[in-house]
Every structure is written in structure tokens, then in C-alpha cells.
Design a protein around this motif. Structure first.
Motif, PDB file in Angstrom:
ATOM      1  N   ASP A 101      59.555  62.692  71.775  1.00  0.00           N
ATOM      2  CA  ASP A 101      58.138  62.433  71.968  1.00  0.00           C
ATOM      3  C   ASP A 101      57.364  62.775  70.702  1.00  0.00           C
ATOM      4  O   ASP A 101      57.112  63.939  70.412  1.00  0.00           O
ATOM      5  N   PRO A 102      57.014  61.744  69.930  1.00  0.00           N
ATOM      6  CA  PRO A 102      56.409  62.026  68.624  1.00  0.00           C
ATOM      7  C   PRO A 102      55.030  62.661  68.745  1.00  0.00           C
ATOM      8  O   PRO A 102      54.525  63.219  67.785  1.00  0.00           O
ATOM      9  N   TYR A 103      54.425  62.585  69.922  1.00  0.00           N
ATOM     10  CA  TYR A 103      53.102  63.189  70.051  1.00  0.00           C
ATOM     11  C   TYR A 103      53.219  64.687  70.305  1.00  0.00           C
ATOM     12  O   TYR A 103      52.582  65.494  69.637  1.00  0.00           O
ATOM     13  N   ALA A 104      54.082  65.034  71.258  1.00  0.00           N
ATOM     14  CA  ALA A 104      54.227  66.450  71.615  1.00  0.00           C
ATOM     15  C   ALA A 104      54.798  67.262  70.446  1.00  0.00           C
ATOM     16  O   ALA A 104      54.576  68.460  70.357  1.00  0.00           O
ATOM     17  N   SER A 105      55.541  66.603  69.560  1.00  0.00           N
ATOM     18  CA  SER A 105      56.201  67.369  68.501  1.00  0.00           C
ATOM     19  C   SER A 105      55.341  67.504  67.235  1.00  0.00           C
ATOM     20  O   SER A 105      55.758  68.126  66.272  1.00  0.00           O
ATOM     21  N   LEU A 106      54.134  66.904  67.252  1.00  0.00           N
ATOM     22  CA  LEU A 106      53.265  67.029  66.069  1.00  0.00           C
ATOM     23  C   LEU A 106      52.053  67.889  66.412  1.00  0.00           C
ATOM     24  O   LEU A 106      51.434  67.697  67.464  1.00  0.00           O
ATOM     25  N   ASN A 107      51.696  68.809  65.546  1.00  0.00           N
ATOM     26  CA  ASN A 107      50.541  69.670  65.768  1.00  0.00           C
ATOM     27  C   ASN A 107      49.251  68.834  65.746  1.00  0.00           C
ATOM     28  O   ASN A 107      48.904  68.251  64.719  1.00  0.00           O
ATOM     29  N   PRO A 108      48.530  68.752  66.894  1.00  0.00           N
ATOM     30  CA  PRO A 108      47.374  67.858  66.956  1.00  0.00           C
ATOM     31  C   PRO A 108      46.231  68.288  66.034  1.00  0.00           C
ATOM     32  O   PRO A 108      45.360  67.486  65.700  1.00  0.00           O
ATOM     33  N   ARG A 109      46.236  69.549  65.615  1.00  0.00           N
ATOM     34  CA  ARG A 109      45.119  70.034  64.785  1.00  0.00           C
ATOM     35  C   ARG A 109      45.418  69.960  63.286  1.00  0.00           C
ATOM     36  O   ARG A 109      44.589  70.350  62.471  1.00  0.00           O
ATOM     37  N   ALA A 110      46.590  69.478  62.931  1.00  0.00           N
ATOM     38  CA  ALA A 110      46.921  69.388  61.501  1.00  0.00           C
ATOM     39  C   ALA A 110      46.898  67.929  61.057  1.00  0.00           C
ATOM     40  O   ALA A 110      47.221  67.032  61.845  1.00  0.00           O
ATOM     41  N   THR A 111      46.482  67.699  59.815  1.00  0.00           N
ATOM     42  CA  THR A 111      46.516  66.322  59.310  1.00  0.00           C
ATOM     43  C   THR A 111      47.973  65.951  59.053  1.00  0.00           C
ATOM     44  O   THR A 111      48.847  66.819  58.917  1.00  0.00           O
ATOM     45  N   VAL A 112      48.190  64.652  58.974  1.00  0.00           N
ATOM     46  CA  VAL A 112      49.538  64.157  58.739  1.00  0.00           C
ATOM     47  C   VAL A 112      50.092  64.704  57.410  1.00  0.00           C
ATOM     48  O   VAL A 112      51.264  65.085  57.309  1.00  0.00           O
ATOM     49  N   GLY A 113      49.208  64.787  56.412  1.00  0.00           N
ATOM     50  CA  GLY A 113      49.632  65.336  55.116  1.00  0.00           C
ATOM     51  C   GLY A 113      50.157  66.754  55.273  1.00  0.00           C
ATOM     52  O   GLY A 113      51.203  67.117  54.726  1.00  0.00           O
ATOM     53  N   LYS A 114      49.447  67.530  56.069  1.00  0.00           N
ATOM     54  CA  LYS A 114      49.833  68.924  56.272  1.00  0.00           C
ATOM     55  C   LYS A 114      51.133  69.039  57.085  1.00  0.00           C
ATOM     56  O   LYS A 114      51.990  69.874  56.793  1.00  0.00           O
ATOM     57  N   ILE A 115      51.239  68.164  58.088  1.00  0.00           N
ATOM     58  CA  ILE A 115      52.440  68.191  58.938  1.00  0.00           C
ATOM     59  C   ILE A 115      53.688  67.897  58.110  1.00  0.00           C
ATOM     60  O   ILE A 115      54.700  68.589  58.205  1.00  0.00           O
ATOM     61  N   ILE A 116      53.593  66.871  57.256  1.00  0.00           N
ATOM     62  CA  ILE A 116      54.776  66.492  56.470  1.00  0.00           C
ATOM     63  C   ILE A 116      55.060  67.539  55.381  1.00  0.00           C
ATOM     64  O   ILE A 116      56.206  67.772  55.013  1.00  0.00           O
ATOM     65  N   ALA A 117      53.975  68.191  54.922  1.00  0.00           N
ATOM     66  CA  ALA A 117      54.156  69.190  53.849  1.00  0.00           C
ATOM     67  C   ALA A 117      54.747  70.504  54.366  1.00  0.00           C
ATOM     68  O   ALA A 117      55.303  71.280  53.583  1.00  0.00           O
ATOM     69  N   MET A 139      57.945  56.037  52.011  1.00  0.00           N
ATOM     70  CA  MET A 139      59.332  55.800  52.459  1.00  0.00           C
ATOM     71  C   MET A 139      59.402  55.429  53.935  1.00  0.00           C
ATOM     72  O   MET A 139      60.287  54.685  54.352  1.00  0.00           O
ATOM     73  N   VAL A 140      58.499  55.985  54.745  1.00  0.00           N
ATOM     74  CA  VAL A 140      58.560  55.695  56.187  1.00  0.00           C
ATOM     75  C   VAL A 140      57.587  54.588  56.594  1.00  0.00           C
ATOM     76  O   VAL A 140      57.349  54.356  57.779  1.00  0.00           O
ATOM     77  N   GLY A 141      57.006  53.903  55.598  1.00  0.00           N
ATOM     78  CA  GLY A 141      56.164  52.744  55.911  1.00  0.00           C
ATOM     79  C   GLY A 141      54.747  53.096  56.339  1.00  0.00           C
ATOM     80  O   GLY A 141      54.107  52.327  57.051  1.00  0.00           O
ATOM     81  N   LEU A 142      54.247  54.277  55.918  1.00  0.00           N
ATOM     82  CA  LEU A 142      52.839  54.606  56.178  1.00  0.00           C
ATOM     83  C   LEU A 142      52.058  54.459  54.867  1.00  0.00           C
ATOM     84  O   LEU A 142      52.646  54.402  53.786  1.00  0.00           O
ATOM     85  N   ARG A 143      50.728  54.409  54.986  1.00  0.00           N
ATOM     86  CA  ARG A 143      49.914  54.165  53.792  1.00  0.00           C
ATOM     87  C   ARG A 143      49.316  55.460  53.256  1.00  0.00           C
ATOM     88  O   ARG A 143      49.160  56.446  53.992  1.00  0.00           O
ATOM     89  N   PRO A 144      48.949  55.483  51.963  1.00  0.00           N
ATOM     90  CA  PRO A 144      48.415  56.716  51.355  1.00  0.00           C
ATOM     91  C   PRO A 144      47.206  57.259  52.108  1.00  0.00           C
ATOM     92  O   PRO A 144      47.031  58.465  52.221  1.00  0.00           O
ATOM     93  N   GLU A 145      46.352  56.343  52.646  1.00  0.00           N
ATOM     94  CA  GLU A 145      45.144  56.836  53.330  1.00  0.00           C
ATOM     95  C   GLU A 145      45.457  57.542  54.656  1.00  0.00           C
ATOM     96  O   GLU A 145      44.592  58.170  55.252  1.00  0.00           O
ATOM     97  N   HIS A 146      46.698  57.438  55.103  1.00  0.00           N
ATOM     98  CA  HIS A 146      47.077  58.142  56.340  1.00  0.00           C
ATOM     99  C   HIS A 146      47.180  59.654  56.138  1.00  0.00           C
ATOM    100  O   HIS A 146      47.227  60.415  57.100  1.00  0.00           O
ATOM    101  N   TYR A 147      47.213  60.050  54.876  1.00  0.00           N
ATOM    102  CA  TYR A 147      47.416  61.461  54.517  1.00  0.00           C
ATOM    103  C   TYR A 147      46.450  62.397  55.258  1.00  0.00           C
ATOM    104  O   TYR A 147      46.841  63.443  55.762  1.00  0.00           O
ATOM    105  N   ASP A 148      45.168  62.018  55.325  1.00  0.00           N
ATOM    106  CA  ASP A 148      44.155  62.919  55.888  1.00  0.00           C
ATOM    107  C   ASP A 148      43.850  62.667  57.364  1.00  0.00           C
ATOM    108  O   ASP A 148      42.903  63.223  57.902  1.00  0.00           O
ATOM    109  N   ARG A 149      44.643  61.825  57.991  1.00  0.00           N
ATOM    110  CA  ARG A 149      44.352  61.534  59.404  1.00  0.00           C
ATOM    111  C   ARG A 149      45.128  62.471  60.332  1.00  0.00           C
ATOM    112  O   ARG A 149      46.099  63.081  59.932  1.00  0.00           O
ATOM    113  N   TYR A 150      44.670  62.497  61.594  1.00  0.00           N
ATOM    114  CA  TYR A 150      45.286  63.373  62.590  1.00  0.00           C
ATOM    115  C   TYR A 150      46.202  62.559  63.511  1.00  0.00           C
ATOM    116  O   TYR A 150      45.986  61.350  63.701  1.00  0.00           O
TER     117      TYR A 150
END
Ligand SMILES: Nc1ncnc2c1ncn2[C@@H]1O[C@H](COP(=O)(O)OP(=O)(O)OP(=O)(O)O)[C@@H](O)[C@H]1O
Ligand SMILES: [Mg+2]
Length: 342
Positions: A101-117, A139-150
Motif C-alpha cells: 500500500d503505497p499510501y500507508a507506507s509514505l509519511n503524509p506530512r513529508a514532501t516526496v523529496g524528503k521521503i526519498i532523501a 529514474m522512476v518516471g516522476l518529474r522534478p516539480e514533484h519534489y516539493d509535493r505531498y
């Protein structure tokens, strides 16, 4: 260097069942009950079986997210169960998990950049973390602007891409994917499977792919292991397992795969198992599959079959009365000449 990246020996996980009233252990759920498994470097090994047969528990044992009741887990030939914390932290760089479940396994309060970092920071990545995260997004087919999104701003498929980016951030050698596509729409599933396949060859990954969807497994696995009630009952190269399953349980799973050709689909013979999966707290005596097995004989309830090589040493099954090799399920289904139980 060993041919095998990962090996399980006699692995068992028996969860205690506590009685609330008496405050003592009443029994055990034998979630994993004696698994021997070798994963070759670079291969994708699929682990299939009904819900509750112990796939996720086995995955967690292989990564030492659970301490087993018994057995050994060897990674690159070393027993990781005796590692101290520092050794285990180092080993974790090389072995990663992708969740269902990709939703439950990602911290909802962190940006994607922070999660991957996060794994990069935890393991003290000495390069430019931001640049590495951008590289991973690409590499995983996401765009640079996704970095700051939740995470909530993404679709299920995109969230799974984030989960995959996080898992490959440290360039692991082993990726265990636990039902990575079952929570996704069918149209998105193929994209994520494609991504995993690309990354696998790009990064030279060894994969354990857990799924109950045998039509997906057929596309991506090199070998397939079939689990039933905490044990592996059959393991073989993909083509051989699909074309000539030897264990009656595997045959019943195969018979449930829909065939794209409507004519063949009509001729397909489904083997519907009677009865539910027995409780892993009280597995049947002898062969655990015998109460549901159309081929069972008296001896099957008395003696437990072992996983043994049948013919070549690449095809193992635990059955006293395995199906014969010439019984190609697909061919019989296609020409309508399905005999009684083979
Ligand atoms: N922490 C736990 N404590 C007690 N029992 C557990 C625990 N985790 C799992 N189990 C039991 O172990 C058995 C195997 O569970 P597991 O989650 O490994 O199955 P699974 O094959 O991954 O199923 P699914 O396909 O539904 O994900 C189940 O009967 C489950 O209820
Ligand atoms: Mg599971």
C-alpha cells in the motif's frame, strides 16, 4: 562469490497466541514453518500463494524485520541473524522492501523529496542529496516539480513510484516487493511492473516478487515458489512451473488463471478447491494440503512430504503423488482433452 545472494535455511516464524483470560500462551500461529530457499544473484523469484499462507511474514524474516523462531538467513553467505546493530544497519543498505500500500507506507506530512532523501540521510550519503533525489525521481518516471509535493497529491501509481524511488535510493542489491501492484488499478499495474523490470536490469537487482496474481508473475519471474500454509510446496523455473506443475495445489492455482483467447477460456477446466485454507495455528497432520487435495491418499494424512527434486534439480515439489510431466495443463485445456485428475 556465491551464486546465491540470499538463502533461508529451516526458517520458522511461530507467533504465540496469548490468552487474555489466563495470560498464557495458548498455542502458535505457524506463519512460516520450515522454509528453505535460495535466491540467485540477478534473478527475480516470485513467491505466490493464497492470502494468509505466510508470504509477507517470510519477506519480513528475510530482511530481519522479524526475528525468526528458528532457522538462518544468509545474505551474501553471511548469517544476518547474528549481526549486531551496526552490521545490520550496513546490511540494510543492500536489502530493501517495497510495500503493497503505497499510501500507508509514505509519511503524509513529508514532501516526496524528503521521503526519498530519508534513507540517504539515515545512511550518511556523502554526495549531493538533492541531486540524487532528482536523479531518482527521473529514474522512476516522476518529474522534478514533484519534489516539493505531498503524497496525497499523487495517484496510487505515482505513490508507488515514490516508494520504489525510496527503496532504490541506496542502490540495494536485493529488492523484496510485497504485492507492489495489488492496490493499483489494472491499467497502472502494467506500468509499475514495467518500471520494476527496467530498474532490475539497469541496477542489476535481485528481486523477490510477492504476488497472488499468477498472470503478472508469468511476465516478470525467472523462477516461482508456491507457498501453502507456511511452507514452500513447489519451486521451479517459470516456464516449467506454468507448463507442467507437479504439485496439485500449484495446478489448481494455474487452472484459475484466465486465458485471453475466448475459445480456450470456455474450454478451460478450473480446479476448484473444496474447503478453506486451514488455520496455520492448527495445520492438518501429514501433508497440510491433503484435506483439499483431489489426489490425496491415506498416507498423505500420516506422513509429511519433503520438498524434493523431481527429475532435474531445478524443479522441486513436496508431494507423494505428483502430477506427471507430460500433463501440460495448457495443452489439455486448449484441445479439450482434459483427463480426470492426472
Ligand atoms: N504479528 C503477528 N502475530 C500473529 N499472527 C500473525 C502476525 N503476522 C501474521 N500473522 C499470521 O500469520 C499468517 C501469515 O500471514 P502473512 O501476512 O504472512 O500472510 P500473506 O501470505 O502475506 O497473506 P496476504 O496475501 O493476505 O498478504 C496469517 O495467519 C496471519 O494472521
Ligand atoms: Mg501479505
Amino acid at each position: 562469490m556465491s551464486e546465491y545472494l540470499l538463502e533461508a535455511r529451516g526458517l520458522k516464524m511461530h507467533f504465540p497466541i496469548h490468552s487474555e483470560v489466563l495470560r498464557r500462551t495458548q498455542g502458535h500461529v505457524k506463519a512460516v514453518d520450515g522454509v528453505d530457499l535460495k535466491v540467485r544473484r540477478g534473478e527475480t523469484l516470485a513467491l505466490v500463494g493464497e492470502s494468509g499462507c505466510g508470504k509477507s511474514t517470510l519477506a519480513r524474516l528475510l530482511l530481519r524485520l522479524l526475528q525468526p523462531t528458528a532457522g538462518q538467513v544468509l545474505f551474501e553467505g553471511d548469517d544476518i541473524l547474528i549481526y549486531n546493530n551496526a552490521q545490520m544497519t550496513r546490511a540494510r543498505r543492500d536489502m530493501q522492501l517495497v510495500f503493497q500500500d503505497p499510501y500507508a507506507s509514505l509519511n503524509p506530512r513529508a514532501t516526496v523529496g524528503k521521503i526519498i532523501a530519508e534513507p540517504l540521510r539515515v545512511h550518511g550519503y556523502d554526495g549531493d542529496v538533492k541531486a540524487r533525489v532528482r536523479e531518482l525521481l527521473d529514474m522512476v518516471g516522476l518529474r522534478p516539480e514533484h519534489y516539493d509535493r505531498y503524497p496525497h497529491e499523487f495517484s496510487g501509481g505515482q505513490r508507488q513510484r515514490v516508494g520504489i524511488a525510496r527503496a532504490i535510493a541506496l542502490r540495494p542489491k536485493l529488492l523484496i516487493c510485497d504485492e507492489p501492484i495489488s492496490a493499483l488499478d489494472v491499467s497502472i499495474q502494467a506500468q509499475i511492473v514495467g518500471l520494476l523490470q527496467d530498474l532490475r536490469s539497469e541496477l542489476d537487482l535481485t528481486c523477490v516478487f510477492i504476488s497472488h496474481d499468477l498472470s503478472v508473475v508469468r511476465h516478470i519471474a525467472d523462477r516461482v515458489a508456491v507457498m501453502y500454509l507456511g511452507k514452500i510446496v513447489e519451486i521451479a523455473d517459470r516456464a516449467e512451473l506454468y507448463d507442467a506443475p507437479r504439485h496439485p495445489y500449484t495446478e489448481s492455482l494455474m487452472s484459475a488463471i484466465p486465458v485471453p483467447d475466448p475459445v480456450k477460456e470456455r474450454q478451460r477446466r478450473r480446479i476448484v478447491l473444496t474447503g478453506d485454507l486451514p488455520s496455520p495455528a492448527a495445520p492438518p497432520a501429514g501433508c497440510a494440503f491433503h484435506p483439499r487435495c483431489p489426489r490425496a491418499q491415506t498416507s498423505c494424512s500420516q506422513t509429511t512430504p519433503q520438498l524434493e527434486a523431481l527429475g532435474g534439480d531445478r524443479h522441486l515439489a513436496s508431494c507423494f503423488f505428483p502430477l506427471s510431466t507430460d500433463a501440460r495443463f495448457g495443452d489439455h485445456a486448449a484441445d479439450g482433452a482434459v483427463p480426470g485428475h492426472r
